[in-house]
Design an enzyme around this catalytic site. Structure first.
Site, PDB file in Angstrom:
ATOM      1  N   HIS A  41      -7.298  -5.720  -1.303  1.00  0.00           N
ATOM      2  CA  HIS A  41      -6.195  -4.946  -0.716  1.00  0.00           C
ATOM      3  C   HIS A  41      -5.669  -5.571   0.573  1.00  0.00           C
ATOM      4  CE1 HIS A  41      -3.823  -1.269  -0.599  1.00  0.00           C
ATOM      5  NE2 HIS A  41      -4.172  -1.064   0.655  1.00  0.00           N
ATOM      6  N   SER A  74       0.851  -1.181   0.000  1.00  0.00           N
ATOM      7  CA  SER A  74       0.000   0.000   0.000  1.00  0.00           C
ATOM      8  C   SER A  74       0.894   1.240   0.000  1.00  0.00           C
ATOM      9  CB  SER A  74      -0.962  -0.043   1.189  1.00  0.00           C
ATOM     10  OG  SER A  74      -1.983   0.906   1.044  1.00  0.00           O
TER      11      SER A  74
END
Length: 654
Positions: free
Chosen positions: A628, A515
């Site tokens: 994610h 991320s």
């Protein structure tokens, strides 16, 4: 000591969903385990009496449960074909477990897929769900089959007219919004709390008055940040417009002695990531009663959690909540005027409750995996109560994090180093720099499986909290328009310090992160050749395309970079690693999930293509069916594939 292996996370026990019964005499919590062959997780329910824990129930693959009374628990179940078919028909089947007798019986079947359930004092239920306007047809027994057939027919395409059009971990939004109902258990009827076009989310439930407080928005096709507050009396079914909001981003709320307090900020000083102060609602306005400006949630990262637990409770007319400060989580107490620190152990408070005047919690302490603890606030101590993961912290090598405090960009920063077993300062070791996500999260000394596994393979592993994280408050966390500058400087300063202090072969140092950590990995390899290998995960490479493809892109990108495709484009482009991709010479591994809607996979596709054109060694691991959160809660086979790929990449190049 035995070697900790990269696949050992498959055998960990993950604790979560810690909840007290109505009279606060007993608690229940869930222990989750991975099933590699089935590629899923199963969950077991444990009862806790303040001293001992006992496994009482197999929850299978759905971990949700709710205290109904002191001696009964409601839970979802999806074991047999009938239950599985019901789920496919968007029904929710709820069972009742009798603690004393052990009897399990059917309790409720709802015609919609519920999100949560709350048992009210009058015996009725408060249920929540995400639905679009058409989904209300599911309540109509005569029309629901035709509607379900239409949904099945329409699975080959998506139609949307709002942003965001999908949400990470939730898929395409399909115009679904928050809805809530009172289910009358005697009459089997549903009373909607809001109109079908009103988006509401439960913000707080007052156990004493049985009033539910909701955040309320009227969808307009774009993200909104200034939710109103409405209150709903679950006994009289009266709804009141409590606060009309046009200026504040509300992060939390509570009610003390009938008075509403709101954790909120305007975002004017530090943008959308600005930490909240505390306000009291007076005469339809918010009056600030306490400047706080710190994190009011747990920002400690780790890959040895699965389910969360409540981290805030009202006790004796005081609001207790978990925040993050410097290198740990902190339990705070707000009494309506001031906030005081109640408990500040080194590690992570992952959830807590109060039973019979004692405090208990799930946490990560003393370089152990998750366990249940008793907390003593007056003596600032915690006592270990369970040993679900004892085989690992008793017999396997877990490197003790070596803490380093250093100065960078005018602040004292924290970093840690994990050393291989039998570390010898006369040798030369390969090393891996691991960068956290967020950027508004932190690392600390808790167990992080991937880093411990690498240390067991002979790597020196090091990690730090650069500017941008939840460390000291708003100013420290504010890196808007500075991505790749001050944070890059912090990380390089720490890297230099670690290389000076430890026996590391400077030609065999790698870097990885996910991320924001993936963004920084991209940035680092496009600005220095000092690393021999890199693995970028769920990363950002192009803030301009991020704007229109991420579920948060339309507001997060412009807020953080100061630019967008339509305004100050150069600011967004300058902070994009893709602009600097021509300088990348480091062998670069990409790992990205196909259903990552937070940092969409196109971000990796663009940079991978540029690196390939550079003639640099690269590899793309495209993982289907994950989002994610792959490294934390992805399916077991996908999580193992990710770790194997990173480890092999580092082994090959370092």
């Amino acid at each position: 000591m035995k070697q900790l292996k990269i696949e050992d996370f498959l055998n960990y026990r993950y604790l979560g969903s810690l909840k007290a019964n109505p009279s606060k005499t007993h608690a229940a919590y869930v222990v989750s385990e991975a099933r590699y062959d089935d590629n899923d997780y199963i969950h077991s329910l444990f009862l806790f009496d303040g001293t001992q824990s006992k496994r009482v129930l197999d929850l299978d693959t759905d971990a949700r449960f709710y205290w109904e009374h002191d001696d009964t628990i409601l839970f979802h179940h999806t074991t047999n074909s009938q239950e599985t078919e019901a789920v496919s028909q968007q029904k929710s089947i709820i069972y009742r477990y009798h603690i004393i007798t052990g009897i399990i019986e059917p309790a409720y079947t709802f015609p919609i897929a519920i999100g949560s359930l709350k048992v009210l004092q009058n015996g009725n239920l408060l249920i929540t769900a995400h639905m679009n306007t058409d989904d209300h047809i599911l309540f109509d027994s005569e029309k629901r089959n035709d509607y379900l057939a239409k949904i099945k027919k329409d699975t080959n395409y998506e139609v949307f007219d709002s942003v965001p059009f999908y949400a990470n971990g939730g898929g395409f939004t399909k115009a679904k919004i928050g809805q809530a109902f009172i289910y009358n258990t005697e009459e089997s009827t549903y009373h909607p709390i809001a109109e079908q076009n009103v988006d509401i989310a439960l913000a707080h439930f007052d156990e004493t008055t049985q009033i539910a407080y909701f955040y309320k928005e009227i969808p307009n096709g774009l993200p909104q940040f200034h939710a109103d507050i409405v209150s709903f009396n679950t006994q009289t079914q009266d709804i009141i417009e409590t606060f009309k909001n046009d200026a504040y981003m509300i992060s939390n709320m509570t009610v003390l002695d009938g008075q509403i307090y709101v954790f909120a900020s305007t975002g004017k000083a530090f943008g959308i990531n600005q930490n909240s102060d505390v306000y009291r609602l007076e005469n339809d306005a918010l009056v600030r009663v306490c400047e706080f400006g710190r994190s009011s949630w747990n920002s400690v990262g780790s890959d040895v959690r699965f389910l969360g637990s409540a981290q805030e409770h009202v006790i004796d007319n005081n609001f207790y909540f978990v925040g993050t400060y410097q290198d740990r989580t902190v339990l705070y107490c707000f009494d309506g005027q001031t906030i005081e620190t109640v408990f500040s152990p080194e590690g992570s408070i992952d959830g807590w409750i109060k039973l019979n005047d004692q405090f208990f919690g799930i946490g990560l302490f003393d370089n152990r995996h998750q366990e249940l603890y008793a907390f003593n606030f007056s003596e600032a101590t915690y006592t270990l109560l369970t040993s679900f993961n004892a085989e690992y912290w008793d017999s396997h090598y877990l490197a003790t994090p070596q803490h380093i405090q250093y100065e960078s960009n005018g602040d004292l920063l924290d970093g840690w180093v994990l050393l291989p077993q039998d570390y010898d300062a006369m040798k030369q070791y390969p090393a891996i720099l691991d960068i956290h996500g967020g950027p508004k999260t932190i690392y600390n000394a808790v167990v992080y499986h991937e880093m411990q596994a690498w240390a067991n393979l002979g790597y020196v592993v090091f990690f730090t909290n650069p500017h941008g994280g939840d460390v000291y408050g708003n100013e420290f966390a504010d890196i808007r328009g500075k991505y790749g500058t001050i944070d890059y400087s912090d990380i390089m300063t720490f890297t230099d310090l670690v290389l000076e202090r430890y026996a590391i072969d400077r030609a065999r140092v790698g870097v990885t992160g996910g991320s924001y950590g993936g963004f920084m990995t991209n940035w680092i390899v496009s600005h220095t050749d000092r690393f021999a290998a890199a693995a970028t995960q769920r990363s950002i490479s192009n803030w301009i395309s991020f704007y229109g493809t991420s579920d948060i892109g339309v507001y997060f990108g412009p807020d953080q970079t100061g630019g967008s495709p339509f305004k100050n484009l150069e600011a967004a482009w300058e902070q994009s690693p893709l602009k600097h991709a021509h300088a990348i010479k480091t062998p670069l591994l990409f790992i990205h999930s196909e259903e990552d809607y937070r940092c969409p996979i196109e971000q990796a596709m663009q940079l991978f293509t540029a690196v390939k054109q550079n003639g640099v060694e690269t590899r793309f691991v495209w993982i289907r069916g994950e989002n994610h959160d792959l490294s934390r809660s992805g399916r077991p086979q996908s999580r193992l594939k990710r770790l194997q790929e990173i480890t092999t990449w580092m082994d090959t190049h370092l």
